[in-house]
Design an enzyme around this catalytic site. Sequence first.
Site, short mmCIF file in Angstrom:
data_model
loop_
_atom_site.label_atom_id
_atom_site.label_comp_id
_atom_site.label_asym_id
_atom_site.label_seq_id
_atom_site.Cartn_x
_atom_site.Cartn_y
_atom_site.Cartn_z
N GLY A 20 24.76 9.52 46.69
CA GLY A 20 26.04 9.82 47.34
C GLY A 20 27.20 9.08 46.70
CG LEU A 21 26.23 6.72 43.53
CD1 LEU A 21 25.54 6.54 42.18
CD2 LEU A 21 26.59 5.38 44.13
CG ASN A 25 29.87 16.31 43.84
OD1 ASN A 25 29.40 17.07 44.66
ND2 ASN A 25 29.38 16.18 42.62
CB SER A 28 27.62 13.97 45.31
OG SER A 28 27.38 12.58 45.24
NE ARG A 138 28.68 11.13 35.20
CZ ARG A 138 28.50 12.37 34.75
NH1 ARG A 138 28.97 13.39 35.46
NH2 ARG A 138 27.86 12.61 33.63
CD GLU A 174 35.68 12.62 35.28
OE1 GLU A 174 34.60 13.07 35.68
OE2 GLU A 174 35.97 11.40 35.35
NE ARG A 214 35.67 13.08 40.41
CZ ARG A 214 34.37 13.11 40.65
NH1 ARG A 214 33.52 13.14 39.63
NH2 ARG A 214 33.91 13.11 41.88
CG HIS A 250 34.50 17.78 36.96
ND1 HIS A 250 33.20 17.36 37.14
CD2 HIS A 250 35.21 16.68 36.61
CE1 HIS A 250 33.13 16.05 36.93
NE2 HIS A 250 34.33 15.62 36.61
CG ASN A 365 22.80 13.89 43.19
OD1 ASN A 365 23.31 13.43 44.20
ND2 ASN A 365 22.01 13.17 42.42
CB CYS A 371 27.10 20.20 36.05
SG CYS A 371 28.49 20.28 37.18
#
EC number: 3.5.3.23
Length: 449
Positions: A20-21, A25, A28, A138, A174, A214, A250, A365, A371
């Site tokens: 869940g970082l 998103n 996620s 990331r 990104e 981002r 994104h 996720n 992706c």
Amino acid sequence: MKSYEVNFDGLVGPTHNYGGLSYGNVASQSNSQQASNPREAARQGLAKMKALADMGFKQGVLAPQERPDVAALRRLGFSGSDADVIQRAAREAMPLLVASCSASSMWVANAATVSPSADTADGRVHFTAANLNCKYHRSIEHPTTSRVLGAMFNNEKHFAHHAALPAVAQFGDEGAANHTRFCRAYGEAGVEFFVYGRSAFDSRYPAPQKYPARQTLEASQAVARLHGLSDDGVVYAQQNPAVIDQGVFHNDVISVGNGEVLFYHEEAFLETDAVLGQLRAKLASKGGNFQAICVPRAAVAVEDAVRSYLFNSQLLSRDDGSMLLVVPEECRNNERVWAYLGQLTSQGGPVKEVKVFDLKQSMQNGGGPACLRLRVALKEAELAAVNQGVIMTAPLYDTLLQWVDRHYRDRLGEADLADPQLLVECRTALDELTQILKLGSVYPFQRQP
């Protein structure tokens, strides 16, 4: 000389987990703390690679990263043996251990931005590793990403590699998830399309209010300069801040492009008409005929696009000129999205077929088919110069399946991340993988004196 688009898919790493970082998103965040199945995740990704290779598409593999990243934890003050570092982090700062174990490098659309040789000033294929500085888990990827890409594309005559941009918010980058390219043929000069979420230095640009943007305009411009792109071969567009606030973190969650075609949601961009006009005019100057396929909000709401990952799909060109759209199973499970796709393939446009893949482990996720792949347009001589160990073949597929079954767990929960044996398992697996893919010593543990 023939040219190809080669999709290099990220191989899911042994520590695939639902941490869940990724704020912004939705998938996620909503699946945080569930138990994951790394073995199934890797097998699902390999199945997609093999299926597309069997259909005649050029397909490669991009290796995962060393996790847990013990060196990153040491930089944050944890000391002692590797086991001590992991166990102390688990006791004192579990979120940092979870971040250091993330297998997010599987989403290689964020690994780098790639410009083909037909677009660049020096006639080489250019790679800039993405700094991914918006998210800590990331941001630690790019040094290894650069080494892996350097080992895959290791011929200076054909390939140029750039370090990641400065790791500050003003140059948040990104990678290819916010970049696509339009062209008449892969080996001809095209138009590179950079999509950003905000400007770092010009407050006149709007920005999202809930979730972070981002990618900055300034980062996109810097990458274009590094790659030696000409102004007549570049278009910049701002993503609609309102859709970022709905979970479109994104641009590849709201649009996908390939060849002469842009498949996008009605709400994807700001000043859409002007953006499409620039793309049409610049591609026409290079002999291309730009085609835009707009999905209206009345047919598919942004919420449905995010939930199904309709646009996080692969738009692939067949030899007969038609296109195939590769989508996740979630699209078939969404009534409105599936109805739209039925109309899309029957209305006489370039997209003739939809192919569905089960990528649930990645999707939970927040990562769909797009992706999982980094696109690289290559001329025949350039493809021959790529490290052939990473090109997907039937024997490599079988070897990697056996490798996964030997080394990957079939269940991983948060508590398992504190097990020092997991690090041993991962390093053993990756040491073997570098031999399979002929990468050399790309991982930190292989480079220690």
